[in-house]
Design a protein around this motif. Structure first.
Motif, PDB file in Angstrom:
ATOM      1  N   VAL A 132       0.841  -1.205   0.000  1.00  0.00           N
ATOM      2  CA  VAL A 132       0.000   0.000   0.000  1.00  0.00           C
ATOM      3  C   VAL A 132       0.875   1.253   0.000  1.00  0.00           C
ATOM      4  CG1 VAL A 132      -1.613   1.349   1.408  1.00  0.00           C
ATOM      5  CG2 VAL A 132      -2.017  -1.080   1.026  1.00  0.00           C
ATOM      6  N   LEU A 133       1.903   1.278   0.832  1.00  0.00           N
ATOM      7  CA  LEU A 133       2.796   2.446   0.865  1.00  0.00           C
ATOM      8  C   LEU A 133       3.524   2.640  -0.463  1.00  0.00           C
ATOM      9  CD1 LEU A 133       4.278   2.148   4.459  1.00  0.00           C
ATOM     10  CD2 LEU A 133       2.625   3.817   3.607  1.00  0.00           C
ATOM     11  N   GLY A 135       2.373   1.730  -3.379  1.00  0.00           N
ATOM     12  CA  GLY A 135       1.361   2.231  -4.313  1.00  0.00           C
ATOM     13  C   GLY A 135       1.101   3.709  -4.125  1.00  0.00           C
ATOM     14  N   LEU A 136       1.006   4.146  -2.877  1.00  0.00           N
ATOM     15  CA  LEU A 136       0.815   5.575  -2.612  1.00  0.00           C
ATOM     16  C   LEU A 136       2.025   6.383  -3.051  1.00  0.00           C
ATOM     17  CD1 LEU A 136      -0.873   5.440   0.899  1.00  0.00           C
ATOM     18  CD2 LEU A 136      -1.941   6.033  -1.284  1.00  0.00           C
ATOM     19  N   TYR A 137       3.223   5.859  -2.813  1.00  0.00           N
ATOM     20  CA  TYR A 137       4.451   6.545  -3.215  1.00  0.00           C
ATOM     21  C   TYR A 137       4.499   6.704  -4.729  1.00  0.00           C
ATOM     22  CZ  TYR A 137       9.345   7.287  -4.315  1.00  0.00           C
ATOM     23  OH  TYR A 137      10.511   7.774  -4.822  1.00  0.00           O
ATOM     24  N   SER A 138       4.233   5.606  -5.436  1.00  0.00           N
ATOM     25  CA  SER A 138       4.339   5.672  -6.894  1.00  0.00           C
ATOM     26  C   SER A 138       3.220   6.519  -7.508  1.00  0.00           C
ATOM     27  CB  SER A 138       4.322   4.269  -7.497  1.00  0.00           C
ATOM     28  OG  SER A 138       3.100   3.635  -7.224  1.00  0.00           O
ATOM     29  N   LYS A 139       2.087   6.617  -6.839  1.00  0.00           N
ATOM     30  CA  LYS A 139       0.970   7.378  -7.397  1.00  0.00           C
ATOM     31  C   LYS A 139       1.097   8.877  -7.136  1.00  0.00           C
ATOM     32  CE  LYS A 139      -4.033   7.526  -7.605  1.00  0.00           C
ATOM     33  NZ  LYS A 139      -5.276   6.904  -7.188  1.00  0.00           N
ATOM     34  N   TYR A 140       1.501   9.251  -5.921  1.00  0.00           N
ATOM     35  CA  TYR A 140       1.494  10.670  -5.559  1.00  0.00           C
ATOM     36  C   TYR A 140       2.883  11.298  -5.515  1.00  0.00           C
ATOM     37  CZ  TYR A 140      -3.344   9.835  -4.289  1.00  0.00           C
ATOM     38  OH  TYR A 140      -4.674   9.498  -4.332  1.00  0.00           O
ATOM     39  N   ILE A 141       3.787  10.732  -4.809  1.00  0.00           N
ATOM     40  CA  ILE A 141       5.087  11.371  -4.596  1.00  0.00           C
ATOM     41  C   ILE A 141       5.946  11.294  -5.852  1.00  0.00           C
ATOM     42  CG2 ILE A 141       7.203  11.282  -3.226  1.00  0.00           C
ATOM     43  CD1 ILE A 141       5.461  10.300  -0.899  1.00  0.00           C
ATOM     44  N   LYS A 142       5.946  10.165  -6.535  1.00  0.00           N
ATOM     45  CA  LYS A 142       6.769  10.010  -7.707  1.00  0.00           C
ATOM     46  C   LYS A 142       6.309  10.936  -8.835  1.00  0.00           C
ATOM     47  CE  LYS A 142       9.080   6.277 -10.059  1.00  0.00           C
ATOM     48  NZ  LYS A 142       9.084   4.851 -10.354  1.00  0.00           N
ATOM     49  N   LYS A 143       4.997  11.196  -8.952  1.00  0.00           N
ATOM     50  CA  LYS A 143       4.485  12.100  -9.996  1.00  0.00           C
ATOM     51  C   LYS A 143       4.874  13.535  -9.715  1.00  0.00           C
ATOM     52  CE  LYS A 143       0.558   9.480 -11.628  1.00  0.00           C
ATOM     53  NZ  LYS A 143      -0.893   9.429 -11.795  1.00  0.00           N
TER      54      LYS A 143
END
Length: 146
Positions: A132-133, A135-143
């Protein structure tokens, strides 16, 4: 005819969207009392209950779980495990001392917790949390950094 079909399709689409928005998927969590058998006793008169059933040595503990995966357990206590029933027999220190006098029976010092509840549940919850972390990292922080 095409206009009526299009309007009907749009109407059904919006109707289905509102029903999906109301759909709630239950997530199982909470605590549960668990009793496991840890040692077999011989089927003798000493280990027979009034109704004629026999008991074995069991361990009782309460597990806290999320998605059926245990993340916390209470200290286990020794109880009488009655096979096929949802009940157990409270074993007092006097009863345990009487049982320990029986030849070929060695009682453990304390109860035990099942391997799944003790280790596997925590391991699987950890893997789920990492996924989950990530997924959140790749969806929000990486963008945001691109």
């Amino acid at each position: 005819m095409k206009l009526k079909l299009s309007i009907f399709t749009v109407f059904v689409f919006f109707l289905s969207q509102t029903s999906f928005a109301k759909l709630r998927i239950p997530i199982p969590y909470g605590s549960e009392e668990k009793i496991i058998k840890i040692q077999d006793f011989p089927d003798t008169e000493l280990f027979q209950l009034e109704d004629g059933t026999y008991f074995d040595l069991g361990s009782k503990y309460i597990k806290s779980h999320f998605l059926w995966l245990s993340y916390s357990n209470t200290e286990p206590i020794l109880v009488g495990y009655i096979d096929g029933q949802d009940s157990y027999l409270e074993l007092t220190p006097e009863i345990l001392a009487e049982i320990s006098k029986v030849p070929d029976i060695t009682l453990p010092e304390e109860g035990s917790i099942s391997f799944f509840d003790k280790i596997i549940g925590k391991l699987l919850l950890g893997i789920l949390a990492i996924a989950v972390l990530f997924g959140l990292y790749s969806k929000y922080i990486k963008k945001e950094t691109d």
